[in-house]
Write an enzyme that holds these catalytic residues in place. Structure first.
Site: not given
Length: 259
Positions: A46, A68, A183
């Site tokens: 990733d 992603k 996040m």
């Protein structure tokens, strides 16, 4: 594949290992993750796996980047899962290498369930999650005897990219002296407003840790009320951790990292 005085499990053809690469620094890889990197025939990684870790992959292995990143064009999750299943059924040793820990605010459980449903053998290789290892590199402990006996790890956005509204914000604000948001940068203003409305003090210590445990690490100390404005003025970009609580003040003495 590694010259170690311990027995490590064989990475069998036709199987997939879902491994955590840790928050950045290659030294934080587990022995089992490094064994997987050296044994894999195909590595699907990733976007948050540090380049120094990717450099450890043998030249003979295929490397596929399927990162992603929020707000950017990226491979659909269904495509990643289908690719792993296809390669495993073709007899390959497939390593799905993910930043942090694959089972902490990642798609590891979803991918493992798909592998199980397809009858593909798999192994989970836990990694050091950024909310612990990344904060340690910033000199911020998640617990300390004099500050807190509980900590809550929270996602700053859901699968749709929006801030989760299903939280009991009052319970979250009261439930743990220290809050660590993954996040959370995108919705930081809303997030901090919800916490203050739920009773957290506006002057409570807070910090943003960007690119934790990498050569690009930066730390911004602020307060809960001032965090969103401070981030905008500093021009900080993801990936970032947001931590709230008295442990942030310990950084004055525990800031050991100098890059």
């Amino acid at each position: 594949m590694l010259d170690l005085p311990i027995d490590l499990p064989e990475f069998l053809p036709g199987s997939v290992w879902l491994a955590g690469a840790g928050p950045g620094d290659p030294g934080l890889l587990t022995l089992l993750a490094l064994h997987a990197i050296k044994s894999a025939e195909v590595v699907i990684h990733d976007a948050l796996v540090d380049g120094r870790i990717l450099a450890l992959i043998p030249a003979a292995a295929e490397i596929e980047s399927m990162g992603k990143r929020g707000g950017e064009a990226s491979v659909r999750q269904a495509e990643i899962t289908a690719r792993m299943i296809h390669l495993a059924k073709a007899g390959k040793r497939v390593l799905r290498l993910k930043g942090g820990d694959p089972f902490v605010f990642g798609r590891g459980p979803e991918e493992a369930l798909a592998l199980a449903g397809a009858g593909v053998p798999f192994r989970i290789v836990p990694g050091i999650t950024a909310g612990i290892g990344g904060l340690a590199y910033a000199g911020i402990p998640v617990t300390a005897k004099e500050t807190n006996s509980a900590v809550a790890f929270v996602t700053g956005h859901g699968p749709d990219g929006e801030m989760p509204d299903a939280f009991d914000w009052d319970a979250l604000a009261r439930g743990a002296p220290v809050l660590v948001f993954y996040m959370g940068l995108k919705h930081l203003e809303r997030l901090t407003s919800r916490l203050m409305a739920a009773g957290r003090r506006p002057d409570e210590a807070a910090a943003l840790v960007c690119n934790a445990a990498t050569e690009r690490q930066s730390v911004l100390e602020t307060t809960l009320a001032e965090a969103a404005g401070a981030v905008e003025r500093a021009g900080l970009k993801p990936p970032a951790l947001f931590v709230v609580g008295q442990v942030v003040a310990l950084r004055r003495q525990l800031d050991w990292w100098r890059g």
